[in-house]
Write a protein that holds these residues in place. Structure first.
Motif, PDB file in Angstrom:
ATOM      1  N   THR A 119      21.239   7.633  -6.233  1.00  0.00           N
ATOM      2  CA  THR A 119      22.434   8.726  -6.978  1.00  0.00           C
ATOM      3  C   THR A 119      23.424   8.009  -7.008  1.00  0.00           C
ATOM      4  O   THR A 119      24.267   8.249  -8.459  1.00  0.00           O
ATOM      5  CB  THR A 119      22.735  10.111  -5.814  1.00  0.00           C
ATOM      6  N   LEU A 120      23.948   7.019  -6.395  1.00  0.00           N
ATOM      7  CA  LEU A 120      25.128   6.269  -6.841  1.00  0.00           C
ATOM      8  C   LEU A 120      24.826   5.228  -8.426  1.00  0.00           C
ATOM      9  O   LEU A 120      26.042   5.426  -9.185  1.00  0.00           O
ATOM     10  CB  LEU A 120      25.141   4.500  -6.045  1.00  0.00           C
ATOM     11  N   ASN A 121      23.489   4.761  -8.695  1.00  0.00           N
ATOM     12  CA  ASN A 121      23.229   3.751  -9.763  1.00  0.00           C
ATOM     13  C   ASN A 121      22.673   5.006 -10.379  1.00  0.00           C
ATOM     14  O   ASN A 121      21.610   4.090 -11.499  1.00  0.00           O
ATOM     15  CB  ASN A 121      22.380   2.706  -8.789  1.00  0.00           C
ATOM     16  N   VAL A 122      22.796   5.956 -10.371  1.00  0.00           N
ATOM     17  CA  VAL A 122      21.822   7.061 -11.821  1.00  0.00           C
ATOM     18  C   VAL A 122      21.688   6.223 -12.917  1.00  0.00           C
ATOM     19  O   VAL A 122      20.600   6.593 -13.873  1.00  0.00           O
ATOM     20  CB  VAL A 122      21.929   8.579 -11.254  1.00  0.00           C
ATOM     21  N   ALA A 123      22.837   6.532 -13.457  1.00  0.00           N
ATOM     22  CA  ALA A 123      23.469   5.942 -14.427  1.00  0.00           C
ATOM     23  C   ALA A 123      22.874   4.329 -15.443  1.00  0.00           C
ATOM     24  O   ALA A 123      22.118   4.230 -16.093  1.00  0.00           O
ATOM     25  CB  ALA A 123      25.278   5.559 -15.115  1.00  0.00           C
ATOM     26  N   ALA A 124      21.786   4.113 -14.731  1.00  0.00           N
ATOM     27  CA  ALA A 124      21.252   2.342 -14.526  1.00  0.00           C
ATOM     28  C   ALA A 124      19.515   2.754 -15.114  1.00  0.00           C
ATOM     29  O   ALA A 124      19.096   2.041 -15.778  1.00  0.00           O
ATOM     30  CB  ALA A 124      21.318   1.088 -13.477  1.00  0.00           C
ATOM     31  N   GLY A 125      19.218   3.659 -15.241  1.00  0.00           N
ATOM     32  CA  GLY A 125      18.632   4.576 -15.141  1.00  0.00           C
ATOM     33  C   GLY A 125      16.849   4.143 -14.369  1.00  0.00           C
ATOM     34  O   GLY A 125      16.918   3.716 -13.336  1.00  0.00           O
ATOM     35  N   ASN A 126      15.859   4.113 -15.384  1.00  0.00           N
ATOM     36  CA  ASN A 126      15.007   2.993 -14.638  1.00  0.00           C
ATOM     37  C   ASN A 126      15.182   1.146 -14.124  1.00  0.00           C
ATOM     38  O   ASN A 126      14.022   0.259 -14.082  1.00  0.00           O
ATOM     39  CB  ASN A 126      13.244   3.316 -15.178  1.00  0.00           C
ATOM     40  N   ARG A 127      16.056   0.881 -15.053  1.00  0.00           N
ATOM     41  CA  ARG A 127      16.918  -0.588 -14.398  1.00  0.00           C
ATOM     42  C   ARG A 127      17.189  -0.678 -13.115  1.00  0.00           C
ATOM     43  O   ARG A 127      17.015  -1.828 -12.220  1.00  0.00           O
ATOM     44  CB  ARG A 127      17.989  -0.755 -14.955  1.00  0.00           C
ATOM     45  N   PHE A 128      17.018   0.564 -11.679  1.00  0.00           N
ATOM     46  CA  PHE A 128      17.680  -0.273 -10.741  1.00  0.00           C
ATOM     47  C   PHE A 128      15.968   0.949  -9.568  1.00  0.00           C
ATOM     48  O   PHE A 128      15.723   1.771 -10.236  1.00  0.00           O
ATOM     49  CB  PHE A 128      19.059   1.458 -10.167  1.00  0.00           C
ATOM     50  N   ARG A 129      15.858   0.274  -8.952  1.00  0.00           N
ATOM     51  CA  ARG A 129      15.468   1.023  -7.741  1.00  0.00           C
ATOM     52  C   ARG A 129      15.790   0.460  -5.995  1.00  0.00           C
ATOM     53  O   ARG A 129      16.347  -0.117  -5.609  1.00  0.00           O
ATOM     54  CB  ARG A 129      14.013  -0.140  -8.004  1.00  0.00           C
TER      55      ARG A 129
END
Length: 224
Positions: A119-129
């Motif tokens: 949720t915190l990193n949703v703006a990073a899209g698929n760059r974040f897991r």
């Protein structure tokens, strides 16, 4: 019963106000990290985001981010952040225009934190897991991350055993502290020299300490 109901209402009121405040700040500064904080407050009311993003946590992560840039520059293919908790450090790295990062995996043994980190990193899209795993069981040789970050070495019983599982030449950023009075800190160090002796990195690009009110945080950047 009345007191419990009043407490619940007070908590709900605080969350609503905090959500409105962070959402307003995000709109004003057009910042996805602050927007992520607002979404966490709204979607995960029980998350201890106030602790994860308090001034000491932020200062330590800014120190790590700036020292990393000075040590290795800002270009990375994939970074693994171990003990990633709510994914605050990945969010700060993605938010910094000085960095060009292909992807970040936030890895934690606690399965309850992954959804909050996403949720915190949703703006990073698929760059974040956000992944749930034990750092001792990860296949570092197969994954071959460009950088492994562990800012919670005080929670690791045997740091050298863990570091030995990384391929030689792996770049790492490590933090520990001398906050011995915290029960969950099972392997603190009393000095930067002690931390260096424990880690035994082959090459050290950075070694420093950051004093805070209750403890000193130590950091090493280099290769195993």
């Amino acid at each position: 019963m009345i007191e419990a109901t009043q407490l619940q209402r007070a908590k709900a009121d605080w969350r609503e106000r905090a959500f409105d405040l962070t959402r307003g700040i995000a709109a004003y500064v057009r910042n996805p990290l602050v927007g992520g904080l607002a979404r966490v407050i709204a979607k995960h009311p029980d998350a201890d985001i106030a602790t994860a993003f308090n001034h000491k946590q932020v200062a330590c992560k800014m120190w790590a981010r700036d020292s990393l840039l000075e040590s290795y520059g800002g270009q990375f293919g994939r970074i693994w952040v171990l003990g990633g908790w709510y994914g605050v450090l990945p969010a700060m790295l993605f938010d910094d225009a000085r960095f060009d990062i292909g992807g970040i995996d936030s890895i934690d043994i606690d399965p309850d934190v992954a959804a909050i980190a996403e949720t915190l990193n949703v703006a990073a899209g698929n760059r974040f897991r956000a992944l749930t795993a034990d750092m001792y069981t990860l296949d570092y040789a197969a994954g071959r991350p460009d950088l492994v970050i562990n800012t919670s070495c005080e929670h690791i019983k045997d740091i050298r055993r863990w570091l030995n599982s990384l391929p030689e030449g792996t770049r790492v950023l490590l933090q520990s502290n001398n906050y011995f009075s915290e029960p969950s800190h099972i392997n603190c160090v009393d000095s930067l020299d002690a931390f260096q002796g424990m880690a035994q990195l082959r090459n050290v690009r950075f070694a420093g300490e950051l004093p805070t009110k209750n403890y000193t945080r130590f950091m090493l950047i280099g290769t195993v």
